[in-house]
Write a protein that holds these residues in place. Sequence first.
Motif, PDB file in Angstrom:
ATOM      1  N   HIS A  35       0.755  -1.059   0.026  1.00  0.00           N
ATOM      2  CA  HIS A  35       0.174   0.178  -0.061  1.00  0.00           C
ATOM      3  C   HIS A  35       0.740   1.228  -0.089  1.00  0.00           C
ATOM      4  CE1 HIS A  35      -3.349  -2.636   0.516  1.00  0.00           C
ATOM      5  NE2 HIS A  35      -3.269  -2.718   1.869  1.00  0.00           N
ATOM      6  N   ASN A  36       0.436   2.398  -0.587  1.00  0.00           N
ATOM      7  CA  ASN A  36       0.889   3.803  -0.478  1.00  0.00           C
ATOM      8  C   ASN A  36      -0.175   4.417  -0.507  1.00  0.00           C
ATOM      9  OD1 ASN A  36      -0.301   3.815  -3.278  1.00  0.00           O
ATOM     10  ND2 ASN A  36       1.733   4.078  -3.936  1.00  0.00           N
ATOM     11  N   VAL A  37       0.156   5.784  -0.321  1.00  0.00           N
ATOM     12  CA  VAL A  37      -0.862   6.855  -0.301  1.00  0.00           C
ATOM     13  C   VAL A  37      -0.126   7.880  -1.331  1.00  0.00           C
ATOM     14  CG1 VAL A  37      -1.824   8.768   1.021  1.00  0.00           C
ATOM     15  CG2 VAL A  37      -1.434   6.820   2.097  1.00  0.00           C
ATOM     16  N   VAL A  38      -1.356   8.105  -2.575  1.00  0.00           N
ATOM     17  CA  VAL A  38      -1.054   9.124  -3.440  1.00  0.00           C
ATOM     18  C   VAL A  38      -2.144  10.258  -3.359  1.00  0.00           C
ATOM     19  CG1 VAL A  38      -0.722   9.639  -5.878  1.00  0.00           C
ATOM     20  CG2 VAL A  38       0.087   7.283  -4.986  1.00  0.00           C
ATOM     21  N   ILE A  39      -1.695  11.405  -3.299  1.00  0.00           N
ATOM     22  CA  ILE A  39      -2.547  12.593  -3.532  1.00  0.00           C
ATOM     23  C   ILE A  39      -2.580  13.131  -4.902  1.00  0.00           C
ATOM     24  CG2 ILE A  39      -3.497  14.740  -2.516  1.00  0.00           C
ATOM     25  CD1 ILE A  39      -1.627  13.792   0.112  1.00  0.00           C
ATOM     26  N   ALA A  40      -3.771  13.322  -5.366  1.00  0.00           N
ATOM     27  CA  ALA A  40      -3.971  13.823  -6.872  1.00  0.00           C
ATOM     28  C   ALA A  40      -5.241  14.447  -6.835  1.00  0.00           C
ATOM     29  CB  ALA A  40      -3.839  13.051  -7.786  1.00  0.00           C
ATOM     30  N   LYS A  41      -5.727  15.176  -7.910  1.00  0.00           N
ATOM     31  CA  LYS A  41      -6.827  15.854  -8.077  1.00  0.00           C
ATOM     32  C   LYS A  41      -7.828  14.443  -8.306  1.00  0.00           C
ATOM     33  CE  LYS A  41      -6.306  20.081 -10.131  1.00  0.00           C
ATOM     34  NZ  LYS A  41      -6.235  21.102 -11.307  1.00  0.00           N
ATOM     35  N   THR A  42      -9.087  14.468  -7.978  1.00  0.00           N
ATOM     36  CA  THR A  42      -9.804  13.343  -8.008  1.00  0.00           C
ATOM     37  C   THR A  42     -10.222  12.969  -9.690  1.00  0.00           C
ATOM     38  OG1 THR A  42     -11.237  14.092  -6.273  1.00  0.00           O
ATOM     39  CG2 THR A  42     -12.225  12.586  -7.803  1.00  0.00           C
ATOM     40  N   ALA A  43     -10.193  13.885 -10.533  1.00  0.00           N
ATOM     41  CA  ALA A  43     -10.299  13.754 -11.871  1.00  0.00           C
ATOM     42  C   ALA A  43      -9.058  13.093 -12.304  1.00  0.00           C
ATOM     43  CB  ALA A  43     -10.587  15.107 -12.555  1.00  0.00           C
ATOM     44  N   ASP A  44      -7.839  13.181 -11.854  1.00  0.00           N
ATOM     45  CA  ASP A  44      -6.727  12.739 -12.368  1.00  0.00           C
ATOM     46  C   ASP A  44      -6.394  11.266 -11.861  1.00  0.00           C
ATOM     47  OD1 ASP A  44      -5.980  14.799 -13.824  1.00  0.00           O
ATOM     48  OD2 ASP A  44      -4.858  15.872 -12.368  1.00  0.00           O
ATOM     49  N   LYS A  71      -5.001  23.847  -1.748  1.00  0.00           N
ATOM     50  CA  LYS A  71      -5.917  24.584  -1.068  1.00  0.00           C
ATOM     51  C   LYS A  71      -7.000  25.242  -2.421  1.00  0.00           C
ATOM     52  CE  LYS A  71      -4.421  26.920   2.925  1.00  0.00           C
ATOM     53  NZ  LYS A  71      -3.188  27.920   3.195  1.00  0.00           N
ATOM     54  N   THR A  72      -6.813  25.137  -3.521  1.00  0.00           N
ATOM     55  CA  THR A  72      -7.433  25.495  -4.664  1.00  0.00           C
ATOM     56  C   THR A  72      -7.383  24.409  -5.920  1.00  0.00           C
ATOM     57  OG1 THR A  72      -5.720  27.028  -5.821  1.00  0.00           O
ATOM     58  CG2 THR A  72      -7.278  27.940  -4.333  1.00  0.00           C
ATOM     59  N   GLY A  73      -8.289  24.303  -6.603  1.00  0.00           N
ATOM     60  CA  GLY A  73      -8.167  23.714  -8.009  1.00  0.00           C
ATOM     61  C   GLY A  73      -8.682  22.189  -7.741  1.00  0.00           C
ATOM     62  N   GLY A  74      -9.634  21.924  -6.717  1.00  0.00           N
ATOM     63  CA  GLY A  74      -9.878  20.538  -6.366  1.00  0.00           C
ATOM     64  C   GLY A  74     -11.004  20.212  -6.983  1.00  0.00           C
ATOM     65  N   PRO A  75     -11.587  19.182  -6.610  1.00  0.00           N
ATOM     66  CA  PRO A  75     -11.442  18.250  -5.355  1.00  0.00           C
ATOM     67  C   PRO A  75     -10.332  17.221  -5.554  1.00  0.00           C
ATOM     68  CG  PRO A  75     -13.284  17.380  -6.525  1.00  0.00           C
ATOM     69  CD  PRO A  75     -12.867  18.756  -7.182  1.00  0.00           C
ATOM     70  N   TYR A  76      -9.632  17.372  -4.418  1.00  0.00           N
ATOM     71  CA  TYR A  76      -8.578  16.184  -4.278  1.00  0.00           C
ATOM     72  C   TYR A  76      -8.743  14.871  -3.648  1.00  0.00           C
ATOM     73  CZ  TYR A  76      -5.831  20.330  -5.851  1.00  0.00           C
ATOM     74  OH  TYR A  76      -5.480  21.360  -6.559  1.00  0.00           O
ATOM     75  N   GLU A  77      -8.042  13.843  -3.984  1.00  0.00           N
ATOM     76  CA  GLU A  77      -8.246  12.476  -3.148  1.00  0.00           C
ATOM     77  C   GLU A  77      -6.976  11.903  -2.696  1.00  0.00           C
ATOM     78  OE1 GLU A  77     -11.213  10.449  -5.504  1.00  0.00           O
ATOM     79  OE2 GLU A  77      -9.742   9.271  -6.220  1.00  0.00           O
ATOM     80  N   PHE A  78      -6.810  11.228  -1.787  1.00  0.00           N
ATOM     81  CA  PHE A  78      -5.626  10.137  -1.568  1.00  0.00           C
ATOM     82  C   PHE A  78      -6.118   8.892  -1.987  1.00  0.00           C
ATOM     83  CE2 PHE A  78      -8.335  10.419   2.344  1.00  0.00           C
ATOM     84  CZ  PHE A  78      -8.269   9.038   2.754  1.00  0.00           C
ATOM     85  N   PHE A  79      -5.406   8.018  -2.432  1.00  0.00           N
ATOM     86  CA  PHE A  79      -5.546   6.629  -2.737  1.00  0.00           C
ATOM     87  C   PHE A  79      -4.305   5.981  -2.862  1.00  0.00           C
ATOM     88  CE2 PHE A  79      -4.879   9.301  -6.574  1.00  0.00           C
ATOM     89  CZ  PHE A  79      -4.163   8.549  -7.535  1.00  0.00           C
ATOM     90  N   CYS A  80      -4.607   4.551  -2.925  1.00  0.00           N
ATOM     91  CA  CYS A  80      -3.492   3.527  -3.143  1.00  0.00           C
ATOM     92  C   CYS A  80      -3.397   3.358  -4.430  1.00  0.00           C
ATOM     93  CB  CYS A  80      -3.805   2.492  -2.317  1.00  0.00           C
ATOM     94  SG  CYS A  80      -2.463   1.087  -2.398  1.00  0.00           S
ATOM     95  N   SER A  81      -2.004   3.476  -5.164  1.00  0.00           N
ATOM     96  CA  SER A  81      -1.815   3.160  -6.516  1.00  0.00           C
ATOM     97  C   SER A  81      -1.432   1.864  -6.861  1.00  0.00           C
ATOM     98  CB  SER A  81      -0.818   4.256  -7.036  1.00  0.00           C
ATOM     99  OG  SER A  81       0.468   4.184  -6.553  1.00  0.00           O
ATOM    100  N   PHE A  82      -1.456   0.923  -5.738  1.00  0.00           N
ATOM    101  CA  PHE A  82      -0.918  -0.604  -6.234  1.00  0.00           C
ATOM    102  C   PHE A  82      -2.327  -0.988  -6.957  1.00  0.00           C
ATOM    103  CE2 PHE A  82      -0.829  -5.138  -5.568  1.00  0.00           C
ATOM    104  CZ  PHE A  82       0.602  -5.276  -5.195  1.00  0.00           C
ATOM    105  N   PRO A  83      -1.677  -1.789  -8.161  1.00  0.00           N
ATOM    106  CA  PRO A  83      -2.555  -2.124  -9.188  1.00  0.00           C
ATOM    107  C   PRO A  83      -4.023  -2.678  -8.691  1.00  0.00           C
ATOM    108  CG  PRO A  83      -0.601  -2.907  -9.893  1.00  0.00           C
ATOM    109  CD  PRO A  83      -0.443  -2.040  -8.468  1.00  0.00           C
ATOM    110  N   GLY A  84      -5.165  -2.072  -8.890  1.00  0.00           N
ATOM    111  CA  GLY A  84      -6.434  -2.643  -8.496  1.00  0.00           C
ATOM    112  C   GLY A  84      -6.849  -2.073  -7.049  1.00  0.00           C
ATOM    113  N   HIS A  85      -6.236  -1.408  -6.452  1.00  0.00           N
ATOM    114  CA  HIS A  85      -6.450  -1.038  -5.062  1.00  0.00           C
ATOM    115  C   HIS A  85      -7.258   0.310  -5.082  1.00  0.00           C
ATOM    116  CE1 HIS A  85      -3.256  -3.415  -2.629  1.00  0.00           C
ATOM    117  NE2 HIS A  85      -3.692  -4.262  -3.548  1.00  0.00           N
TER     118      HIS A  85
END
Length: 130
Positions: free
Chosen positions: A48-57, A105-119
Amino acid sequence: MVANCGTTIEGNDAMQYNVGSIAVPASCGNFTINLKHAGKMPVAAMGHNVVIAKTADQQAVSADGMAAGAAANYVKADDARVIAHTKLVGGGESTSVTFPTSKIKTGGPYEFFCSFPGHAAMMKGTIAVQ
């Protein structure tokens, strides 16, 4: 729970985080996410990891991460869409990442997710400055 401009998230062998959203205090200049793998499985099987990016990305970041492979922590090198990310950890391991709160702070929404395949289908949540 958020305290002292940081929080701890646990991931487990059932492909779940124990947190569905993170509210970052607006007073924090930087914010730290600590990731604890509460499971027993090794990183190669259930990392597992934590990646932060825009929800759309999120989907594109995950797809590019899968192509980058495990040695790159399933995150494409120098991906401008990625705000911050941790390394991959297996059962019993921990890691953390600190990033400037100004990046979400701007340009979101943002999310955190696990980028391990399928997670990411199950392991994701929202992150926002409040």
